[in-house]
Design a protein around this motif. Structure first.
Motif, short mmCIF file in Angstrom:
data_model
loop_
_atom_site.label_atom_id
_atom_site.label_comp_id
_atom_site.label_asym_id
_atom_site.label_seq_id
_atom_site.Cartn_x
_atom_site.Cartn_y
_atom_site.Cartn_z
N ILE A 216 0.84 -1.20 0.00
CA ILE A 216 0.00 0.00 0.00
C ILE A 216 0.88 1.25 0.00
CG2 ILE A 216 -1.81 1.27 1.22
CD1 ILE A 216 -2.80 -1.39 0.20
N LYS A 217 1.89 1.26 0.84
CA LYS A 217 2.79 2.42 0.92
C LYS A 217 3.49 2.67 -0.42
CE LYS A 217 3.71 2.04 5.89
NZ LYS A 217 4.75 1.75 6.92
N ALA A 218 3.90 1.58 -1.07
CA ALA A 218 4.57 1.73 -2.36
C ALA A 218 3.62 2.26 -3.43
CB ALA A 218 5.16 0.39 -2.79
N LEU A 219 2.41 1.72 -3.45
CA LEU A 219 1.44 2.13 -4.46
C LEU A 219 1.01 3.58 -4.29
CD1 LEU A 219 -0.84 -1.06 -4.67
CD2 LEU A 219 1.03 -0.37 -6.19
N SER A 220 1.04 4.07 -3.04
CA SER A 220 0.66 5.46 -2.80
C SER A 220 1.65 6.44 -3.42
CB SER A 220 0.55 5.71 -1.29
OG SER A 220 1.82 5.65 -0.67
N LYS A 319 19.42 0.85 -1.54
CA LYS A 319 18.32 1.37 -0.75
C LYS A 319 17.46 2.26 -1.64
CE LYS A 319 17.26 3.80 3.55
NZ LYS A 319 17.82 4.50 4.75
N GLY A 320 16.16 2.04 -1.64
CA GLY A 320 15.26 2.81 -2.49
C GLY A 320 15.24 2.33 -3.92
N GLY A 321 15.89 1.19 -4.17
CA GLY A 321 15.93 0.64 -5.52
C GLY A 321 15.68 -0.85 -5.51
N PHE A 322 16.13 -1.52 -6.55
CA PHE A 322 15.92 -2.96 -6.68
C PHE A 322 17.09 -3.58 -7.41
CE2 PHE A 322 14.09 -0.90 -10.38
CZ PHE A 322 14.55 -1.67 -11.44
N LEU A 330 14.49 -8.24 -6.82
CA LEU A 330 14.60 -8.26 -5.37
C LEU A 330 14.72 -6.84 -4.84
CD1 LEU A 330 17.08 -11.25 -4.88
CD2 LEU A 330 14.72 -11.16 -4.05
N ILE A 331 14.03 -6.57 -3.73
CA ILE A 331 14.12 -5.30 -3.03
C ILE A 331 14.52 -5.56 -1.59
CG2 ILE A 331 12.37 -4.21 -4.50
CD1 ILE A 331 10.42 -4.54 -2.10
N ARG A 332 14.91 -4.51 -0.89
CA ARG A 332 15.21 -4.66 0.53
C ARG A 332 13.93 -4.83 1.33
NH1 ARG A 332 20.04 -0.66 2.54
NH2 ARG A 332 21.61 -1.24 0.97
N GLU A 333 14.06 -5.42 2.52
CA GLU A 333 12.90 -5.56 3.39
C GLU A 333 12.35 -4.19 3.77
OE1 GLU A 333 13.58 -8.00 6.87
OE2 GLU A 333 15.08 -9.18 5.77
N ASN A 334 11.03 -4.09 3.76
CA ASN A 334 10.32 -2.90 4.24
C ASN A 334 10.74 -1.62 3.52
OD1 ASN A 334 8.20 -2.20 5.97
ND2 ASN A 334 9.60 -1.30 7.45
N ASP A 335 11.12 -1.73 2.26
CA ASP A 335 11.55 -0.57 1.47
C ASP A 335 10.46 -0.20 0.47
OD1 ASP A 335 12.80 1.34 -0.09
OD2 ASP A 335 14.65 0.20 -0.38
N ALA A 336 9.57 0.71 0.87
CA ALA A 336 8.44 1.09 0.02
C ALA A 336 8.90 1.82 -1.23
CB ALA A 336 7.47 1.97 0.83
N ILE A 337 9.93 2.63 -1.09
CA ILE A 337 10.45 3.34 -2.27
C ILE A 337 11.04 2.35 -3.26
CG2 ILE A 337 12.13 5.04 -3.07
CD1 ILE A 337 11.85 6.45 -0.37
N GLY A 338 11.75 1.34 -2.74
CA GLY A 338 12.32 0.32 -3.61
C GLY A 338 11.25 -0.47 -4.33
N LEU A 339 10.16 -0.81 -3.63
CA LEU A 339 9.07 -1.55 -4.26
C LEU A 339 8.37 -0.70 -5.32
CD1 LEU A 339 7.21 -3.94 -4.60
CD2 LEU A 339 5.93 -3.21 -2.57
N ALA A 340 8.15 0.57 -5.01
CA ALA A 340 7.54 1.47 -6.00
C ALA A 340 8.40 1.55 -7.24
CB ALA A 340 7.34 2.85 -5.38
N SER A 341 9.71 1.60 -7.05
CA SER A 341 10.65 1.66 -8.18
C SER A 341 10.58 0.39 -9.03
CB SER A 341 12.06 1.88 -7.66
OG SER A 341 13.00 1.92 -8.71
N ALA A 342 10.50 -0.76 -8.36
CA ALA A 342 10.44 -2.04 -9.08
C ALA A 342 9.13 -2.17 -9.86
CB ALA A 342 10.59 -3.19 -8.09
N LEU A 343 8.03 -1.76 -9.25
CA LEU A 343 6.73 -1.82 -9.93
C LEU A 343 6.71 -0.89 -11.14
CD1 LEU A 343 4.41 -1.81 -6.78
CD2 LEU A 343 4.58 -3.66 -8.47
N ASP A 344 7.25 0.29 -10.98
CA ASP A 344 7.33 1.24 -12.10
C ASP A 344 8.20 0.68 -13.22
OD1 ASP A 344 6.72 3.98 -13.14
OD2 ASP A 344 8.90 4.17 -13.03
#
Length: 382
Positions: A216-220, A319-322, A330-344
Motif C-alpha cells: 500500500i505504501k509503495a502504491l501510494s 536502498k530505495g531501488g531494486f 529483489l528489493i530490501r525488506e520494508n523498502d516502500a520506495i524500492g518496491l515502488a521503483s520495481a513496480l514502475d
C-alpha cells in the motif's frame, strides 16, 4: 509389504505446509499405508481417499486451540502415542514446530519408530517479538527436536539457525517445497505487452510478518490508475490494511478476495506477483507464481527469496531501488520506495516482464513434485 506412515500436522486448512502435505499425499499413497493425523477439524485441502484420516480433538471448536496453549502439548502427545501403537506406525513425519515437538516426545517412547520432522520457519525471527516465546523456544526446541531421527527444512538459512542458535544436532537436510508441474496453464510470455496499468497480486495471510502494508505504501507513491492490486487471503490485520488503503485514497484500486482455493486462476490474470514479507520459511506462492510464468518482485527476506530467485547468491540491492536477480526482482525488506521503483520498472519495461516470465517458468521445473517427493522418500527410508 508397505510400511505404515503417519503424517502429523496442525490442520489441513490454509498454509504452505498444508499445501505441501496435500501434494505429497498423492505420491505417498502409492508407497505407504498413509495415516494423516491432525489436531482440529479444519480441512480445506484435498486428501486422497486412500489416506486414513485421524482427528485427535474433534470436539475443539476454536482453531488451533491445542497449539495455542503449551499445557495441551502433552495431552496431544499422549493421544498420538496411543495412535502410533494402535496402528503400528513405522515412520512418523511431522510439519511445524509443535507437531515436531510431539514427534520427539513420542519417539522417546517408541524405539522402533523412525521420526522425521520438518521446520518451516526461521525460528530466531519467528519467536523474536515475544520474550517468553523466545526463552521457551530456546529450551523446548533442542530438548525435543534432538530426540528425532532427522530434520529437513526448506531453506539453508533455517538449518543454520537451528544448528547455531538452538543447538539442534540431529542430521539436517534441505528439501525445497514442490510445485505441481502437471498444470498446463501458464502465461504465454509472447502475449506480454506494454500496458497503461500494471495488475499485481499478493497471496498470503494478512499479518505483520507478511507486511502487506508495504505494498500500500509503495502504491501510494505511484501515479493513480497506473496499477490494480489484488489481495488474496485474510488475517488479523485485514481491516487495518483496508483502512490504510482507504486513507491513501487507493480503495477503488484494490480488491480483497479473502481466502480462495483458486490461487492459480487469479495468478494467471495478473502482470506480476509481489512478496512483501519480513520473513518466510519458503514462500510457496512465489514458486506458484513462477510456475505460472508470472514475473515476481520480492523482498530479500529470510528465508527463501534469494534461494528461489538468485540461486542463494548474494546480490547488492540499493536502498530505495531494486536488483535484477536471475529469476525476478529483489528489493530490501520494508523498502516502500524500492518496491515502488520495481513496480514502475515492470510497468515501463514489458520486455523485462517477458524475460522473467520465461526464466521463472523454467526455474519452477527444478521443484517438480516427483523430484521433491523422491528426496523426501529417501529421507523417510534411511
Amino acid at each position: 509389504m508397505k510400511k505404515n506412515l503417519s503424517i502429523l500436522a496442525i490442520n489441513m486448512y490454509y498454509g504452505g505446509a498444508q499445501r505441501v502435505i496435500s501434494m505429497l499425499l498423492k505420491h505417498m499413497v502409492k508407497d505407504y499405508n498413509v495415516h494423516l493425523v491432525i489436531f482440529t477439524e479444519h480441512i480445506n485441502f484435498e486428501i486422497p481417499e486412500e489416506v486414513e484420516l485421524k482427528i485427535l480433538f474433534p470436539e475443539s471448536n476454536e482453531r488451533n486451540t491445542v497449539f495455542n496453549k503449551l499445557k495441551n502439548v502433552f495431552r496431544a502427545a499422549k493421544a498420538y502415542d496411543e495412535f502410533i501403537k494402535e496402528k503400528q506406525i513405522d515412520v512418523s513425519l511431522s510439519f511445524l514446530a509443535l507437531p515436531n515437538i510431539i514427534n520427539g516426545i513420542v519417539r522417546a517412547k517408541n524405539k522402533n519408530l523412525r521420526t522425521v520432522i520438518s521446520e518451516r520457519c526461521f525460528p530466531s525471527i519467528m519467536y523474536k517479538a515475544n520474550k517468553s516465546s523466545q526463552l521457551l523456544s530456546k529450551f523446548v526446541i533442542p530438548k525435543y527436536y534432538n530426540k528425532n531421527d532427522a530434520l529437513f527444512s526448506n531453506s539453508i538459512n533455517i538449518n543454520e539457525d537451528l544448528r547455531d542458535n538452538f543447538k539442534v544436532n540431529i542430521p539436517m537436510s534441505v528439501i525445497y517445497n514442490p510445485i505441481n508441474s502437471n498444470s498446463t496453464k501458464y502465461i504465454d510470455s509472447a502475449s506480454i505487452a506494454k500496458t497503461a496499468q500494471l495488475k499485481l497480486i499478493n497471496v498470503g495471510n494478512i499479518y505483520d510478518a507478511k507486511n502487506q502494508k508495504l505494498i500500500i505504501k509503495a502504491l501510494s507513491q505511484l501515479p493513480k490508475n497506473s496499477f490494480y492490486y489484488t489481495q488474496a487471503g485474510t488475517g488479523v490485520l485485514e481491516e487495518s490494511l483496508k483502512a490504510l488503503s482507504k486513507s491513501c485514497g487507493l480503495d477503488n484500486q484494490i480488491t480483497f478476495l479473502g481466502n480462495t482455493t483458486q490461487v492459480e486462476e487469479h495468478l494467471l490474470q495478473q502482470d506480476c506477483f509481489v512478496l512483501s514479507s519480513k520473513t518466510e520459511g519458503f514462500p510457496n506462492v512465489v514458486l506458484e507464481a513462477l510456475s505460472c510464468g508470472l514475473p515476481v518482485i520480492s523482498t530479500n527476506c529470510k528465508t527463501g527469496p534469494l534461494e528461489l530467485l538468485n540461486d542463494n547468491e548474494r546480490i547488492d540491492i540499493p536502498k530505495g531501488g531494486f536488483a535484477e536477480a536471475k529469476y525476478g526482482l529483489l528489493i530490501r525488506e520494508n523498502d516502500a520506495i524500492g518496491l515502488a521503483s520495481a513496480l514502475d520498472f515492470f510497468l515501463k519495461h514489458p520486455e523485462k516482464r517477458k524475460q522473467y516470465s520465461k526464466l521463472g517458468y523454467k526455474r519452477s521445473k527444478d521443484y517438480a513434485l516427483p523430484v521433491i517427493y523422491k528426496q523426501i522418500k529417501t529421507l523417510l527410508e534411511e
